[in-house]
Each structure stands twice: as C-alpha cells, then as structure tokens.
Design a protein around this motif. Structure first.
Motif, short mmCIF file in Angstrom:
data_model
loop_
_atom_site.label_atom_id
_atom_site.label_comp_id
_atom_site.label_asym_id
_atom_site.label_seq_id
_atom_site.Cartn_x
_atom_site.Cartn_y
_atom_site.Cartn_z
N GLU A 4 0.82 -1.21 0.00
CA GLU A 4 0.00 0.00 0.00
C GLU A 4 0.85 1.27 0.00
O GLU A 4 0.34 2.37 -0.19
N SER A 13 1.45 3.67 -3.87
CA SER A 13 0.70 4.86 -4.29
C SER A 13 0.97 6.04 -3.37
O SER A 13 0.97 7.20 -3.81
N GLY A 42 3.86 8.47 -4.19
CA GLY A 42 3.61 9.51 -5.17
C GLY A 42 2.89 10.72 -4.62
O GLY A 42 2.93 11.81 -5.20
N ASP A 43 2.23 10.54 -3.46
CA ASP A 43 1.43 11.62 -2.86
C ASP A 43 2.16 12.36 -1.74
O ASP A 43 1.79 13.50 -1.42
N PRO A 81 8.18 4.31 -8.38
CA PRO A 81 7.32 5.26 -7.66
C PRO A 81 8.12 6.08 -6.66
O PRO A 81 9.11 5.61 -6.09
#
Length: 277
Positions: free
Chosen positions: A90, A93, A96-97, A112
C-alpha cells in the motif's frame, strides 16, 4: 583630552543549524519510542530539522502510509527508507502523494516516489538524499557513486545544506561514500545494519560522517528481532520466522551541527537513549 578609539567591529558567530537523524525504526516498539522521544529530543538538543529512517517500522519490514503519517506527527520532518521500502504494497501509491517519504534515489527511472527533497526552514533550505548501496544488498540498483554526483550537483544549486542517508550493508562502501562526498555535502550517515558505529567524525573538507546510526528498536534482541528464533536458525540452519522483540527500546541516531551559510559540518555526535513503555 583625546577621544577614545572606537572598538573594532567584530563579526558575530554564525547561527548554527542542527540536524537530528534517527536510525532504522523497528516495528511497533520502535514506533512508540520515537513518538514518545522525538519531540523531547528536538527540545533538548535544540534541533532545527529531524530525519527518521522508517524502513523497518511495519512489523520489521517496510512502512505503511499510516505509520509514515504517525512518524511525521511525532515531528519527523522527513522519512527515509531502504531496501524494504516495497514490502508493504500500500506504500507504492502513497509514495507519489507524500514527498516527505523518500525511497533510494538510485532505483531505475519510473520507480514510484522520489529519492530527494528540499525543504524550506527558518534558517534556510535543507536538502535530503536517500541513497542505497549495492554490496551484499538484495537489489541491484544503479551505481550509487555515479548517481550521487549529478544529484548533489543539482541540489547544491539551491542549498549547501545536504544530508545523505546511505542505506548499505558493507562498511567499506559506506566509508568510501563518505570520502567520495567529503566537501560536497553536509553529512553522510549510514543505515541498514542496525548497529551504531563509533567512527563518527567530521572529514577534512567539512562533511560529517558515521558508518551506521544504529536502530530505534528493542534493546534485548538480535538487531530488533526476537532472540530465540534467530538462535534456532543459526543452530539448525532451518527456516524460522523472526518476530520483532519486545521490552526496552534503544533510540540511536546522530546529531549533526553545521554552518548553514556554507553547509559544512562543525560536529557530529552519537545519540543514544533508552525508552520503556
């Protein structure tokens, strides 16, 4: 009566900048200890910026978004990682944030997340680089000695204050990286082995260095893992599951003091504290 001669003007000493770096956080015990101790350490040591390596914070393998957020809420300005960054799926993603969570910069293009970050502070910009070694490591990444040159050159256009977390197994590789970057960055501090080294020093051209900062993990353990399963593995050579140990936690890290105008280190000090729940 002759007038008294005016006293010559004296230059005030530069205001120093202090970076606290904490080594690999291991499991729930390490997380709890850092959450409890980091705010206190920031006040006690007059820390301007705090970096925490969180790559073993999720059960000893990897990090999750929830854990990363909790470490930042505990006053970690940036979280670095290493070869276990992908163990919790998890996190992919989330990388990237959340720019304050770094993965090693020498992963191939397209991976990533990012391996560098520059943040503004009250005393100037701070650059952080997360780098991974290759000797005895499970991932064959890009050559860290080649990759780091371009990364540092680009970062120095914005700030002379640059901290490198070099996540590597071999002491020789870490020492070589320290000499490779001496005078180009403010500090090179190693992680991954979970055992603090006693070789902290400021190299001749102003780079603070320590081969390994150690871990923030259970004191009565084998580098954070339960003792019995590890001993059984060594005795029998049979597969064994290593759980995170419990009990008192040792907080290990380094405090780097530097001149923010030049980025050169003035001192590096090993930090060690014991915490019990």
């Amino acid at each position: 009566m002759s007038e008294a001669a005016a006293e010559p003007a004296t230059e005030s000493a530069p205001e120093l900048f202090r970076i606290l770096f904490l080594g690999d956080v291991v499991g729930e015990p390490g997380r709890k200890a850092v959450a409890a101790m980091l705010p206190e350490l920031r006040d006690e040591l007059k820390v301007d910026f705090a970096i925490v390596n969180g790559e073993n914070s999720a059960g000893g393998r990897g990090i999750t978004p929830k854990i990363a957020i909790s470490l930042m809420r505990a006053k970690a300005d940036v979280i670095t990682t290493g070869d276990h960054i992908w163990d919790q799926k998890e996190i992919i993603s989330f990388l990237g944030d959340e720019p304050r969570l770094l993965r090693p910069v020498n992963y191939p293009e397209g991976a990533p997340g990012k391996g560098t970050l520059i943040l503004q502070t009250k005393k100037g910009k701070v650059g952080i680089i997360n780098l991974q070694g290759r000797t005895f490591m499970r991932d064959a990444l890009e050559n860290p000695f080649s990759v780091i040159n371009e990364v540092v050159d680009e970062m120095r256009r914005e700030t002379p204050i640059i901290f490198v977390d070099f996540h590597a197994e071999a002491t020789s590789e870490k020492v070589a990286m320290g000499w490779h970057l001496d005078g180009k960055v403010s500090a090179v501090v190693g992680t991954h082995t979970h055992v603090p080294t006693a070789d902290e020093r400021v190299l001749p051209n102003g780079t603070a260095f320590q081969s390994d900062a150690g871990m923030c993990g259970p004191l009565d353990s084998v580098i954070g893992s339960q003792i019995e399963p590890v001993l059984e593995k060594f005795l029998t050579q049979l597969p064994a599951k290593f759980g995170v140990a419990r009990g008192p936690v040792r907080i290990n890290g380094a405090l780097v003091t530097l001149n923010p105008a030049t980025g050169k280190a003035v001192s590096i000090e090993r930090i060690a504290r014991t915490w019990e729940e």
